[in-house]
Design an enzyme around this catalytic site. Structure first.
Site, mmCIF file in Angstrom:
data_model
loop_
_atom_site.group_PDB
_atom_site.id
_atom_site.type_symbol
_atom_site.label_atom_id
_atom_site.label_comp_id
_atom_site.label_asym_id
_atom_site.label_seq_id
_atom_site.Cartn_x
_atom_site.Cartn_y
_atom_site.Cartn_z
ATOM 1 N N LYS A 60 0.794 -1.242 0.000
ATOM 2 C CA LYS A 60 0.000 0.000 0.000
ATOM 3 C C LYS A 60 0.824 1.289 0.000
ATOM 4 O O LYS A 60 0.324 2.352 0.365
ATOM 5 C CB LYS A 60 -1.006 0.046 1.168
ATOM 6 C CG LYS A 60 -1.816 -1.193 1.376
ATOM 7 C CD LYS A 60 -2.352 -1.777 0.095
ATOM 8 C CE LYS A 60 -3.483 -0.997 -0.516
ATOM 9 N NZ LYS A 60 -3.902 -1.636 -1.800
ATOM 10 N N HIS A 121 6.848 -7.513 -2.314
ATOM 11 C CA HIS A 121 6.695 -6.813 -1.028
ATOM 12 C C HIS A 121 7.708 -7.354 -0.018
ATOM 13 O O HIS A 121 7.640 -7.025 1.165
ATOM 14 C CB HIS A 121 5.283 -7.031 -0.462
ATOM 15 C CG HIS A 121 4.198 -6.300 -1.194
ATOM 16 N ND1 HIS A 121 4.355 -5.033 -1.698
ATOM 17 C CD2 HIS A 121 2.916 -6.649 -1.482
ATOM 18 C CE1 HIS A 121 3.226 -4.651 -2.282
ATOM 19 N NE2 HIS A 121 2.343 -5.607 -2.168
ATOM 20 N N SER A 151 -4.167 2.939 4.680
ATOM 21 C CA SER A 151 -4.449 2.308 3.390
ATOM 22 C C SER A 151 -4.457 0.784 3.539
ATOM 23 O O SER A 151 -5.325 0.098 2.978
ATOM 24 C CB SER A 151 -3.386 2.751 2.376
ATOM 25 O OG SER A 151 -3.657 2.205 1.118
HETATM 26 P P1 A3P Z 1 -5.171 4.778 -0.536
HETATM 27 O O1 A3P Z 1 -5.709 3.526 0.069
HETATM 28 O O2 A3P Z 1 -4.619 5.712 0.493
HETATM 29 O O3 A3P Z 1 -6.113 5.449 -1.457
HETATM 30 P P2 A3P Z 1 -0.445 -0.207 -3.641
HETATM 31 O O4 A3P Z 1 -0.523 -0.030 -5.112
HETATM 32 O O5 A3P Z 1 0.953 -0.288 -3.114
HETATM 33 O O6 A3P Z 1 -1.317 -1.317 -3.171
HETATM 34 O O7 A3P Z 1 -0.992 1.134 -2.983
HETATM 35 C C1 A3P Z 1 -2.333 1.496 -3.082
HETATM 36 C C2 A3P Z 1 -2.466 2.917 -2.598
HETATM 37 O O8 A3P Z 1 -1.898 3.795 -3.603
HETATM 38 C C3 A3P Z 1 -3.918 3.332 -2.416
HETATM 39 O O9 A3P Z 1 -3.902 4.354 -1.403
HETATM 40 C C4 A3P Z 1 -4.214 3.891 -3.798
HETATM 41 O O10 A3P Z 1 -5.332 4.729 -3.856
HETATM 42 C C5 A3P Z 1 -2.927 4.672 -4.058
HETATM 43 N N1 A3P Z 1 -2.719 4.986 -5.474
HETATM 44 C C6 A3P Z 1 -2.784 4.156 -6.525
HETATM 45 N N2 A3P Z 1 -2.594 4.832 -7.676
HETATM 46 C C7 A3P Z 1 -2.407 6.129 -7.320
HETATM 47 C C8 A3P Z 1 -2.167 7.330 -8.065
HETATM 48 N N3 A3P Z 1 -2.112 7.333 -9.396
HETATM 49 N N4 A3P Z 1 -2.047 8.478 -7.374
HETATM 50 C C9 A3P Z 1 -2.119 8.494 -6.030
HETATM 51 N N5 A3P Z 1 -2.329 7.398 -5.273
HETATM 52 C C10 A3P Z 1 -2.487 6.225 -5.918
#
Ligand code: A3P
Length: 308
Positions: A60, A121, A151
């Protein structure tokens, strides 16, 4: 659309009855999904090609975002090319393992030719040694602890393959004690930070990407030894904005069946902001967390920001 629908159906058929909230087992002090631990010898023996690249994160922290940027950079900003397959098919997830018939990360890797862009991860000490021996490029993305925790909490709620999150209070405790899947956030961010120069790791921050996405896209581009035209870079920044990615069916994880990712509980593309933790932590929780944070991060100067 027809093709996408078929793929979703195919996923659903395969995954029904297979997905459950898999328990965690500690491996070398790191809690991991039972299937990962059971298959550990083949995961750790994975031999990358020198042209392969690793995208490493604590869950996340912005994995999907960086994956999309990297893919677009590699395809000179061609958005259609980057819709050739879903994020999970474009970026094999090195250590992920499910019960059959769901393919593992290693299965996907076997069917793909280098150069591959591999997601992990794993904390740095568990990354297969071949990545370092071959001097593969490694991009690490870190996100401030409180937003990362929030998140991850919502992700646990919607992802039926993760253990139950418990109450919010219990979740904070488990995060601080490193009891969540993939272990301690503190050890994770510190591990890659300490090695970043020696092992030529590009260490990025989610907050920097939010603050100035263009600057960070350019950093990634230079790290990948690419040189793209100005208008292409601008386009990549736009295509990887939260709003555009949220609506991109090949990047927003709606391709995962509802039996595993239930977006009606919490969307994968949830908020995409810096500072959402202020909407979750009470002042008492925040103080307790900060005190513990100072102890766990003592003597480390990683420039995390909890607001912009
Ligand atoms: P939130 O839950 O705070 O919205 P991962 O890809 O490592 O699983 O992380 C997911 C997190 O990154 C989520 O955070 C998601 O919304 C955010 N995320 C994914 N794409 C994004 C983007 N283009 N800009 C900003 N945040 C993004």
């Amino acid at each position: 659309m027809e093709k996408k629908f078929q793929k979703y159906e195919e996923f659903t058929n395969k995954w029904t009855g297979v997905i459950s909230r898999f328990p965690l087992i500690e491996m070398q002090g790191v809690p991991l999904r039972n299937y990962i631990v059971q298959n550990w010898s083949s995961i750790s023996a994975f031999e990358p090609d020198p042209s392969d690249m690793l995208i490493a994160t604590y869950p996340k922290a912005g994995t999907t975002w960086v994956q999309e940027i990297v893919d677009l950079l590699q395809h000179n900003g061609d958005s259609e090319a980057c819709k050739r397959a879903s994020t999970i098919d474009r970026f094999p997830f090195l250590e992920i393992q499910y019960p059959p018939p769901i393919p593992s990360g290693l299965d996907l890797l076997r069917n793909m030719r280098p150069p591959r862009f591999i997601k992990t991860h794993l904390p740095i000490q568990l990354v297969p040694e071949g990545f370092w021996r071959h001097k593969c490029k490694v991009i690490y993305v870190a996100r401030n602890a409180k937003d990362n925790l929030v998140s991850y909490y919502h992700f646990h709620r919607m992802n039926k393959a993760q253990p139950e999150p418990g109450t919010w209070d219990e979740y904070i405790q488990n995060f601080m004690r490193g009891k969540l899947a993939w272990g301690s956030w503190y050890d994770h961010v510190k591990g890659y930070w300490k090695e970043r120069e020696k092992r030529n790791i590009l260490y990025l921050f989610y907050e920097d990407m939010k603050e100035n996405p263009r600057r960070e896209v350019e950093r990634i581009m230079h790290y990948l030894d690419l040189s793209l035209a100005e208008d292409v870079i601008n386009n990549i920044v736009e295509l990887t904005s939260f709003k555009v990615m949220r609506d991109n069916p090949m990047a927003n994880y709606t391709f995962v069946p509802k039996i595993m990712f239930d977006h009606s509980i919490s969307a994968f593309m949830r908020k995409g902001e810096v500072g959402d933790w202020t909407n979750h932590f009470t002042p008492a929780q925040s103080q307790m967390f900060d005190e513990d944070y100072s102890r766990q991060m003592a003597g480390v100067d990683i420039p995390f920001r909890t607001s912009l």
